[in-house]
Design a protein around this motif. Structure first.
Motif, PDB file in Angstrom:
ATOM      1  N   ASP A  43       0.848  -1.189   0.000  1.00  0.00           N
ATOM      2  CA  ASP A  43       0.000   0.000   0.000  1.00  0.00           C
ATOM      3  C   ASP A  43       0.885   1.241   0.000  1.00  0.00           C
ATOM      4  OD1 ASP A  43       0.883   0.325   2.656  1.00  0.00           O
ATOM      5  OD2 ASP A  43      -0.899  -0.640   3.477  1.00  0.00           O
ATOM      6  N   GLU A  44       0.290   2.405   0.237  1.00  0.00           N
ATOM      7  CA  GLU A  44       1.024   3.663   0.164  1.00  0.00           C
ATOM      8  C   GLU A  44       2.159   3.730   1.189  1.00  0.00           C
ATOM      9  OE1 GLU A  44      -2.199   3.317   0.405  1.00  0.00           O
ATOM     10  OE2 GLU A  44      -2.958   4.031  -1.542  1.00  0.00           O
ATOM     11  N   ARG A  45       2.056   2.946   2.250  1.00  0.00           N
ATOM     12  CA  ARG A  45       3.105   2.956   3.274  1.00  0.00           C
ATOM     13  C   ARG A  45       4.325   2.149   2.852  1.00  0.00           C
ATOM     14  NH1 ARG A  45      -0.401   0.536   7.983  1.00  0.00           N
ATOM     15  NH2 ARG A  45      -0.934  -0.775   6.173  1.00  0.00           N
ATOM     16  N   GLY A  46       4.144   1.163   1.974  1.00  0.00           N
ATOM     17  CA  GLY A  46       5.269   0.359   1.533  1.00  0.00           C
ATOM     18  C   GLY A  46       4.899  -1.085   1.307  1.00  0.00           C
ATOM     19  N   LEU A  47       5.916  -1.937   1.183  1.00  0.00           N
ATOM     20  CA  LEU A  47       5.768  -3.366   0.921  1.00  0.00           C
ATOM     21  C   LEU A  47       6.167  -4.130   2.182  1.00  0.00           C
ATOM     22  CD1 LEU A  47       7.368  -3.511  -2.652  1.00  0.00           C
ATOM     23  CD2 LEU A  47       4.982  -3.089  -2.022  1.00  0.00           C
ATOM     24  N   THR A  48       5.317  -5.072   2.593  1.00  0.00           N
ATOM     25  CA  THR A  48       5.474  -5.717   3.893  1.00  0.00           C
ATOM     26  C   THR A  48       5.723  -7.214   3.768  1.00  0.00           C
ATOM     27  OG1 THR A  48       4.006  -4.066   4.898  1.00  0.00           O
ATOM     28  CG2 THR A  48       4.343  -6.118   6.117  1.00  0.00           C
ATOM     29  N   PHE A  49       6.620  -7.725   4.614  1.00  0.00           N
ATOM     30  CA  PHE A  49       6.838  -9.162   4.763  1.00  0.00           C
ATOM     31  C   PHE A  49       7.092  -9.442   6.238  1.00  0.00           C
ATOM     32  CE2 PHE A  49      10.986  -7.290   4.131  1.00  0.00           C
ATOM     33  CZ  PHE A  49      11.794  -7.932   5.048  1.00  0.00           C
ATOM     34  N   TYR A  50       7.068 -10.731   6.615  1.00  0.00           N
ATOM     35  CA  TYR A  50       7.208 -11.131   8.025  1.00  0.00           C
ATOM     36  C   TYR A  50       8.319 -12.161   8.168  1.00  0.00           C
ATOM     37  CZ  TYR A  50       2.848  -8.664   8.859  1.00  0.00           C
ATOM     38  OH  TYR A  50       1.894  -7.682   8.958  1.00  0.00           O
ATOM     39  N   THR A  51       8.965 -12.120   9.333  1.00  0.00           N
ATOM     40  CA  THR A  51      10.065 -13.052   9.566  1.00  0.00           C
ATOM     41  C   THR A  51      10.459 -13.038  11.038  1.00  0.00           C
ATOM     42  OG1 THR A  51      12.227 -13.770   8.754  1.00  0.00           O
ATOM     43  CG2 THR A  51      11.947 -11.415   9.138  1.00  0.00           C
ATOM     44  N   ASN A  52      11.481 -13.820  11.360  1.00  0.00           N
ATOM     45  CA  ASN A  52      12.079 -13.867  12.687  1.00  0.00           C
ATOM     46  C   ASN A  52      13.101 -12.729  12.790  1.00  0.00           C
ATOM     47  OD1 ASN A  52      14.105 -14.648  14.745  1.00  0.00           O
ATOM     48  ND2 ASN A  52      12.942 -16.548  14.890  1.00  0.00           N
ATOM     49  N   PHE A  53      12.990 -11.906  13.819  1.00  0.00           N
ATOM     50  CA  PHE A  53      13.893 -10.764  13.962  1.00  0.00           C
ATOM     51  C   PHE A  53      15.343 -11.191  14.183  1.00  0.00           C
ATOM     52  CE2 PHE A  53       9.977  -8.547  15.868  1.00  0.00           C
ATOM     53  CZ  PHE A  53       9.604  -8.034  14.636  1.00  0.00           C
ATOM     54  N   GLY A  54      15.543 -12.395  14.714  1.00  0.00           N
ATOM     55  CA  GLY A  54      16.897 -12.863  14.961  1.00  0.00           C
ATOM     56  C   GLY A  54      17.496 -13.649  13.811  1.00  0.00           C
ATOM     57  N   SER A  55      16.763 -13.771  12.698  1.00  0.00           N
ATOM     58  CA  SER A  55      17.272 -14.488  11.524  1.00  0.00           C
ATOM     59  C   SER A  55      18.418 -13.715  10.886  1.00  0.00           C
ATOM     60  CB  SER A  55      16.148 -14.664  10.503  1.00  0.00           C
ATOM     61  OG  SER A  55      15.720 -13.387  10.026  1.00  0.00           O
ATOM     62  N   HIS A  56      19.049 -14.324   9.898  1.00  0.00           N
ATOM     63  CA  HIS A  56      20.133 -13.651   9.181  1.00  0.00           C
ATOM     64  C   HIS A  56      19.646 -12.317   8.617  1.00  0.00           C
ATOM     65  CE1 HIS A  56      23.793 -14.231   6.301  1.00  0.00           C
ATOM     66  NE2 HIS A  56      23.550 -12.961   6.492  1.00  0.00           N
ATOM     67  N   LYS A  57      18.482 -12.333   7.967  1.00  0.00           N
ATOM     68  CA  LYS A  57      17.969 -11.088   7.394  1.00  0.00           C
ATOM     69  C   LYS A  57      17.608 -10.081   8.475  1.00  0.00           C
ATOM     70  CE  LYS A  57      13.671 -13.589   6.314  1.00  0.00           C
ATOM     71  NZ  LYS A  57      14.302 -14.823   6.783  1.00  0.00           N
ATOM     72  N   GLY A  58      17.061 -10.582   9.610  1.00  0.00           N
ATOM     73  CA  GLY A  58      16.737  -9.688  10.706  1.00  0.00           C
ATOM     74  C   GLY A  58      17.967  -9.001  11.274  1.00  0.00           C
ATOM     75  N   ARG A  59      19.053  -9.745  11.392  1.00  0.00           N
ATOM     76  CA  ARG A  59      20.303  -9.156  11.893  1.00  0.00           C
ATOM     77  C   ARG A  59      20.850  -8.141  10.899  1.00  0.00           C
ATOM     78  NH1 ARG A  59      21.217 -14.620  12.996  1.00  0.00           N
ATOM     79  NH2 ARG A  59      22.905 -14.739  11.456  1.00  0.00           N
ATOM     80  N   ASP A  60      20.782  -8.480   9.608  1.00  0.00           N
ATOM     81  CA  ASP A  60      21.216  -7.524   8.584  1.00  0.00           C
ATOM     82  C   ASP A  60      20.422  -6.222   8.685  1.00  0.00           C
ATOM     83  OD1 ASP A  60      23.071  -9.264   7.545  1.00  0.00           O
ATOM     84  OD2 ASP A  60      22.076  -9.521   5.597  1.00  0.00           O
ATOM     85  N   LEU A  61      19.096  -6.355   8.803  1.00  0.00           N
ATOM     86  CA  LEU A  61      18.235  -5.177   8.802  1.00  0.00           C
ATOM     87  C   LEU A  61      18.396  -4.342  10.065  1.00  0.00           C
ATOM     88  CD1 LEU A  61      15.091  -6.801   7.189  1.00  0.00           C
ATOM     89  CD2 LEU A  61      16.668  -5.172   6.122  1.00  0.00           C
ATOM     90  N   ALA A  62      18.775  -4.974  11.174  1.00  0.00           N
ATOM     91  CA  ALA A  62      19.057  -4.214  12.383  1.00  0.00           C
ATOM     92  C   ALA A  62      20.307  -3.364  12.217  1.00  0.00           C
ATOM     93  CB  ALA A  62      19.215  -5.165  13.574  1.00  0.00           C
ATOM     94  N   ALA A  63      21.294  -3.899  11.504  1.00  0.00           N
ATOM     95  CA  ALA A  63      22.557  -3.187  11.304  1.00  0.00           C
ATOM     96  C   ALA A  63      22.499  -2.210  10.143  1.00  0.00           C
ATOM     97  CB  ALA A  63      23.685  -4.201  11.069  1.00  0.00           C
ATOM     98  N   ASN A  64      21.665  -2.504   9.146  1.00  0.00           N
ATOM     99  CA  ASN A  64      21.642  -1.724   7.903  1.00  0.00           C
ATOM    100  C   ASN A  64      20.199  -1.715   7.401  1.00  0.00           C
ATOM    101  OD1 ASN A  64      22.151  -0.496   5.478  1.00  0.00           O
ATOM    102  ND2 ASN A  64      23.550  -2.057   4.703  1.00  0.00           N
ATOM    103  N   PRO A  65      19.365  -0.812   7.909  1.00  0.00           N
ATOM    104  CA  PRO A  65      17.919  -0.871   7.658  1.00  0.00           C
ATOM    105  C   PRO A  65      17.486  -0.370   6.282  1.00  0.00           C
ATOM    106  CG  PRO A  65      18.410   0.979   9.078  1.00  0.00           C
ATOM    107  CD  PRO A  65      19.709   0.251   8.879  1.00  0.00           C
ATOM    108  N   GLN A  66      17.966  -1.046   5.264  1.00  0.00           N
ATOM    109  CA  GLN A  66      17.535  -0.788   3.899  1.00  0.00           C
ATOM    110  C   GLN A  66      17.573  -2.106   3.140  1.00  0.00           C
ATOM    111  OE1 GLN A  66      20.228   1.879   1.830  1.00  0.00           O
ATOM    112  NE2 GLN A  66      21.972   1.162   3.022  1.00  0.00           N
TER     113      GLN A  66
END
Length: 214
Positions: A69-92
């Motif tokens: 929607d107008e706010r953006g594109l959404t997905f769900y996952t485990n915050f402690g996963s590899h991608k979650g750790r990446d996004l915590a360090a580099n939120p893009q």
């Protein structure tokens, strides 16, 4: 092994003209997504998610789109996963949809943030019960595990912990991310590798649209 250098196809299905583009990239995406659904493509909502850690090391994997929607594109996952750790360090992140049968590709790049907890709760509880339990069982996601049996034993224990008929709570380590898209690119395959590519770039409250070299 097959000679990979000789493998190729010619894209002849469609074209993409500036006059056919909607001025709003989200509406353009929603239109293409609807056509992918109408074509009964397998999992048109599957996308490749590219992230990078603090050092710049990239990673990519497939996730499922769960909101657009107008706010953006959404997905769900485990915050402690590899991608979650990446996004915590580099939120893009950058997202890639590839619909081979339609000879189309969409890229979307932007900054990323977690969705509100109430929204994550709502989505978690519309998932199948087995998927809810699997979210608990797969923690810590991306960590090594001794064998498949250890994973299945953990899953079985969760069935006992949360018997049929009792609600499964959303774990606090699981939730959603929303990409606030700052740049979109739409690609339509064309013969002789003379593809059509258009990029939308966010500028103030609107979008600048450019045709790109293939």
């Amino acid at each position: 092994m097959t000679d990979l250098a000789s493998l190729r196809i010619s894209y002849t299905r469609d074209s993409l003209r500036r006059t056919a583009l909607h001025s709003e990239p989200l509406i353009q995406f929603q239109g293409w997504f609807a056509e992918a659904q109408q074509a009964e493509l397998p999992e048109p909502y599957a996308l490749s998610l590219a992230t990078a850690d603090a050092s710049g090391r990239p990673s990519v994997r497939t996730v499922l789109l769960r909101g657009a929607d107008e706010r953006g594109l959404t997905f769900y996952t485990n915050f402690g996963s590899h991608k979650g750790r990446d996004l915590a360090a580099n939120p893009q992140a950058e997202l890639l949809f590839y619909w081979a049968e339609l000879e189309r590709q969409v890229r979307a790049y932007g900054s990323i943030a977690r969705v509100p907890e109430a929204q994550a709760d709502d989505y978690f509880h519309v998932r199948p019960r087995e998927s809810q339990l699997a979210a608990h069982a797969s923690d810590p996601q991306s960590a090594p595990i001794e064998n498949r049996g250890a994973l299945e034993a953990k899953f079985a224990a969760l069935h006992e912990r949360f018997p049929e008929g009792e609600p499964v709570p959303r774990p606090d380590f699981w939730g959603g991310y929303r990409v606030a898209v700052q740049e979109w690119e739409f690609w339509q395959g064309r013969p002789n590798r003379m593809h059509d590519r258009f990029r939308y770039t966010r500028q103030d409250a609107g979008w600048v649209t450019e045709r790109l070299m293939p």
